[in-house]
Design an enzyme around this catalytic site. Structure first.
Site, PDB file in Angstrom:
ATOM      1  CG  HIS A  84      11.634  20.516  22.407  1.00 59.48           C
ATOM      2  ND1 HIS A  84      12.170  21.461  21.564  1.00 59.48           N
ATOM      3  CD2 HIS A  84      11.601  19.357  21.710  1.00 59.48           C
ATOM      4  CE1 HIS A  84      12.450  20.893  20.402  1.00 59.48           C
ATOM      5  NE2 HIS A  84      12.128  19.620  20.460  1.00 59.48           N
ATOM      6  CG  ASP A 163      22.051  22.093  17.701  1.00 58.77           C
ATOM      7  OD1 ASP A 163      22.092  20.874  17.471  1.00 58.77           O
ATOM      8  OD2 ASP A 163      21.070  22.792  17.420  1.00 58.77           O
ATOM      9  NE  ARG A 170      21.331  15.413  13.896  1.00 57.91           N
ATOM     10  CZ  ARG A 170      20.344  15.896  14.652  1.00 57.91           C
ATOM     11  NH1 ARG A 170      20.528  17.010  15.338  1.00 57.91           N
ATOM     12  NH2 ARG A 170      19.202  15.278  14.738  1.00 57.91           N
ATOM     13  CB  SER A 185      20.197  18.528  18.508  1.00 51.99           C
ATOM     14  OG  SER A 185      19.566  19.632  17.927  1.00 51.99           O
ATOM     15  CE  LYS A 189      18.573  23.007  19.640  1.00 53.93           C
ATOM     16  NZ  LYS A 189      18.164  22.847  18.252  1.00 53.93           N
TER      17      LYS A 189
HETATM   18  N1  IUR Z   1      14.891  19.835  16.864  1.00 58.47           N
HETATM   19  C1  IUR Z   1      16.127  20.087  17.322  1.00 58.47           C
HETATM   20  O1  IUR Z   1      16.362  21.113  17.949  1.00 58.47           O
HETATM   21  N2  IUR Z   1      17.101  19.201  17.083  1.00 58.47           N
HETATM   22  C2  IUR Z   1      16.904  18.051  16.402  1.00 58.47           C
HETATM   23  O2  IUR Z   1      17.808  17.280  16.212  1.00 58.47           O
HETATM   24  C3  IUR Z   1      15.585  17.801  15.931  1.00 58.47           C
HETATM   25  C4  IUR Z   1      14.604  18.698  16.165  1.00 58.47           C
HETATM   26  I1  IUR Z   1      15.211  16.080  14.847  1.00 58.47           I
END
Ligand code: IUR
Length: 451
Positions: A84, A163, A170, A185, A189
């Protein structure tokens, strides 16, 4: 059991929430039994008071469990990986890394996102390829991983539903930049992908979420802790993000640069990121005995063409016509016979002779975004052909009036103000005898144990 207002009050007063209380909160979010104002209040309480590591881990685990969690054949145990990135300019690492990892025998169920704000999204980039379908069911993902080893797909509705709710709230409540909320978050995932190992590319610099190394390091440590707490071996690279990764910004142009990289003709900085992040994953899964062997294996997979073959197979499985995939990956490709070229290109000239000292990646990203390469609202259409190509590298000696940037644009022409900002994005320094080398992008690694 505490009521929702009790939980909000507890966090508001700076106390630590128990596992049970966090579970109550996340289940109420996912089942949509919590009022929006209550979710907003809790998010702000978390933003203001923060969370200790144990709370962040529980938040992440509960978010992950709010929806489907993928499962893999037991023969793959230990070999399922992903990466990521917190977002960079010209960040096309995934397009090269996923097939390189597959070529090294790993399974990569890469679930990517779309671009918002000025950073591009991997899914948008791949959709420059006619036919590429990011929507794949769990069964299709399994089939692609079985036969190819990697896929790059969008998130399904059933994955981490908590999420989806929290992320939108948010945005609406100015609570995006909270360490525990970002961590929950991102890592929930990845947890739902049931990975054995995860590597994070945490960016710092003028074109990154965090401007300085120290705050990026705090985020990296929080992500690494949460990932490891879910049982994924998790490591992070801290990499600088002031300029552009590689030479291209914009969806089609970045796909072209990725394919050229997979043909062994990639820029040094992109290759450095790909080999480092891949090397860390190979080491963490035991597929390499140390980081340098891991880097070499990834580099060999890219230079030797095995990764290109995986890329070709992957895009074909995801909907690109066989002949198109073949032509894209053949030795000499007319890329613009596959992807549309923008109607206009304009070249910008260097203001003086000397050494290219700096290129402001943020300016390039913002202007190409505004010319149609990106979106300002979720769901908006984008123009894949818009972008910019750097024609020089940092440290390169140039004469006055040489082309340093080619801007690709369509119907939305750049304004004179945008052209002036682009002109100012390059700094040409005094001429010296020894041009500077390209600066190293990876500044530091945070790994579960010393590699
Ligand atoms: N990417 C995500 O998947 N979640 C987040 O909170 C952010 C970037 I900032």
């Amino acid at each position: 059991m505490s009521s929702i207002p009790d939980l909000i009050k507890k966090k508001r007063d700076g106390e630590t929430l128990s596992d049970e209380e966090i579970k109550t909160f996340i289940q109420a979010v996912a089942k949509e039994t919590m009022q929006d104002c209550q979710i907003g209040a809790m998010l702000m309480a978390i933003w203001l008071k923060g969370m200790v590591d144990a709370e962040t881990s529980t938040l992440t685990r509960e978010m992950m469990s709010s929806g489907d969690v993928m499962s893999w054949p037991k023969e793959w145990a230990g070999h399922v990986v992903d990466k990521h990135s917190t977002g960079g300019v010209g960040d096309k690492v995934s397009l090269v890394l996923a097939p390189a990892l597959a070529a090294c025998g790993l399974k990569v169920p890469m679930i990517s996102g779309r671009g918002l704000a000025f950073t591009g999204g991997t899914l948008d980039k791949l959709e420059s390829l006619p036919g590429y379908n990011v929507n794949q069911s769990a069964e299709q993902i399994l089939e692609i991983l079985e036969s190819v080893g990697c896929c790059i797909v969008g998130q399904t509705k059933k994955l981490v539903p908590a999420d989806r709710v929290l992320y939108a709230m948010r945005d609406a409540t100015s609570t995006v930049d909270s360490l525990p909320l970002i961590t929950g978050s991102i890592i929930s995932k990845k947890g739902a992908e049931s990975l054995n190992a995860l590597v994070l590319d945490v960016k710092f610099g003028r074109a990154a979420l965090y401007k300085d190394l120290e705050s990026a390091k705090k985020l990296a440590q929080s992500l690494v802790n949460a990932g490891n707490s879910l049982g994924m071996r998790t490591g992070a690279a801290l990499s600088s993000m002031d300029g552009v990764i590689g030479r291209c910004v914009g969806n089609s142009l970045e796909v072209i640069e990725s394919v050229e990289t997979l043909k062994g003709k990639g820029p040094k900085d992109l290759m450095e990121l790909v080999t480092t992040l891949g090397g860390v994953l190979l080491k963490m899964t035991g597929s390499a005995s140390d980081l340098s062997e891991g880097k070499k294996k990834i580099s060999d997979a890219v230079i030797g063409g095995a990764a290109l073959k995986k890329f070709q197979n992957m895009i074909e499985k995801q909907g690109v016509a066989k002949e198109t995939a073949h032509s894209l990956c053949s030795a000499k490709t007319d890329y613009f016979s596959i992807m549309r070229k923008s109607k206009h290109q304009v070249e910008l000239k260097t203001p003086a002779e000397g050494i290219i000292e700096d290129i402001d990646g943020l300016v390039l990203a913002e202007i190409t975004h505004n010319l149609g390469a990106g979106r300002s609202k979720a769901g908006e259409a984008i123009n894949h052909s818009v972008g910019a190509e750097l024609l020089v590298s940092l440290g390169q000696r140039v004469g006055k009036g040489e082309s340093w940037l080619r801007l690709h644009y369509d119907d939305r022409a750049p304004t004179s103000n945008q052209m002036n900002r682009l002109k100012d994005a390059v700094t040409v320094g005094k001429q010296t005898d020894t041009p500077k080398q390209h600066p190293s992008f990876v500044k530091e690694l945070l790994l579960p144990d010393a590699l």
